[in-house]
Design a protein around this motif. Structure first.
Motif, PDB file in Angstrom:
ATOM      1  N   PHE A  91       0.898  -1.282  -0.163  1.00 12.11           N
ATOM      2  CA  PHE A  91      -0.003   0.108  -0.123  1.00 12.11           C
ATOM      3  C   PHE A  91       0.723   1.193   0.112  1.00 12.11           C
ATOM      4  N   LEU A  92       1.950   1.150   0.894  1.00 16.28           N
ATOM      5  CA  LEU A  92       2.892   2.310   0.882  1.00 16.28           C
ATOM      6  C   LEU A  92       3.723   2.435  -0.589  1.00 16.28           C
ATOM      7  N   GLU A  93       4.103   1.479  -0.800  1.00 15.93           N
ATOM      8  CA  GLU A  93       4.564   1.542  -2.414  1.00 15.93           C
ATOM      9  C   GLU A  93       3.696   2.141  -3.198  1.00 15.93           C
ATOM     10  N   GLU A  94       2.470   1.720  -3.269  1.00 18.88           N
ATOM     11  CA  GLU A  94       1.418   2.126  -4.152  1.00 18.88           C
ATOM     12  C   GLU A  94       1.169   3.664  -4.012  1.00 18.88           C
ATOM     13  N   LEU A  95       1.171   3.759  -2.527  1.00 18.60           N
ATOM     14  CA  LEU A  95       0.742   5.438  -2.159  1.00 18.60           C
ATOM     15  C   LEU A  95       1.942   6.426  -2.779  1.00 18.60           C
ATOM     16  N   LYS A  96       3.376   5.873  -2.701  1.00 21.55           N
ATOM     17  CA  LYS A  96       4.463   6.723  -3.052  1.00 21.55           C
ATOM     18  C   LYS A  96       4.226   6.984  -4.778  1.00 21.55           C
ATOM     19  N   ARG A  97       3.834   5.615  -5.429  1.00 24.70           N
ATOM     20  CA  ARG A  97       4.090   5.810  -6.842  1.00 24.70           C
ATOM     21  C   ARG A  97       3.055   6.693  -7.258  1.00 24.70           C
ATOM     22  N   ARG A  98       1.691   6.697  -6.425  1.00 28.29           N
ATOM     23  CA  ARG A  98       0.671   7.475  -7.117  1.00 28.29           C
ATOM     24  C   ARG A  98       1.043   8.903  -6.654  1.00 28.29           C
TER      25      ARG A  98
END
Length: 143
Positions: free
Chosen positions: A114-121
């Motif tokens: 989720f944090l990786e996805e959040l960073k990417r977004r």
């Protein structure tokens, strides 16, 4: 003859005194024996009563001992049942702890993704925001 008669009378009186003395002694002895018999009978009755009481107490103690032994057996059976239940609960707890550990691991993994996805977004939002600003500036320049 008279001397012999007197001597015989003295002997008869002496024998009669001895007989009277012996009868008196015999009566006293019989009286003392009767008293001793009564005393011994009383003592025997007391001992019999004491023995009966001790036998009664022993029977009561036996009953109490059997009751206590039965209670001990019941308590031991209950203890074994509780130990069995406790063992089952420990197994269940260990199983649940294993599940909790697995869920925590899964949660950490999902949180990382989720944090990786959040960073990417967030990065994508920053890029899009920059492009939007450029287009807004270009539109403003053109107008």
């Amino acid at each position: 003859v008279t001397m012999e008669t007197v001597s015989l009378e003295h002997q008869i009186q002496s024998v009669q005194r001895h007989i009277a003395f012996l009868k008196k002694e015999q009566m006293e002895l019989l009286h003392d024996l009767h008293l001793e018999i009564l005393r011994l009978q009383k003592h025997c009755s007391e001992l019999t009563h004491d023995l009966e009481m001790k036998e009664l107490e022993a029977r009561q103690q036996d009953v109490l001992d059997r009751e206590l032994e039965e209670k001990c057996r019941v308590m031991e059976a209950q203890l074994q049942e509780k130990e069995k239940d406790n063992l089952e609960l420990r197994k269940e707890l260990q199983h649940k702890e294993t599940l909790v550990a697995a869920l925590r691991s899964s949660l950490r993994s999902k949180e990382r993704r989720f944090l990786e996805e959040l960073k990417r977004r967030s990065h994508r939002v920053t890029i899009l925001d920059t492009e939007l600003q450029k287009q807004t500036e270009a539109a403003a320049y053109l107008s």
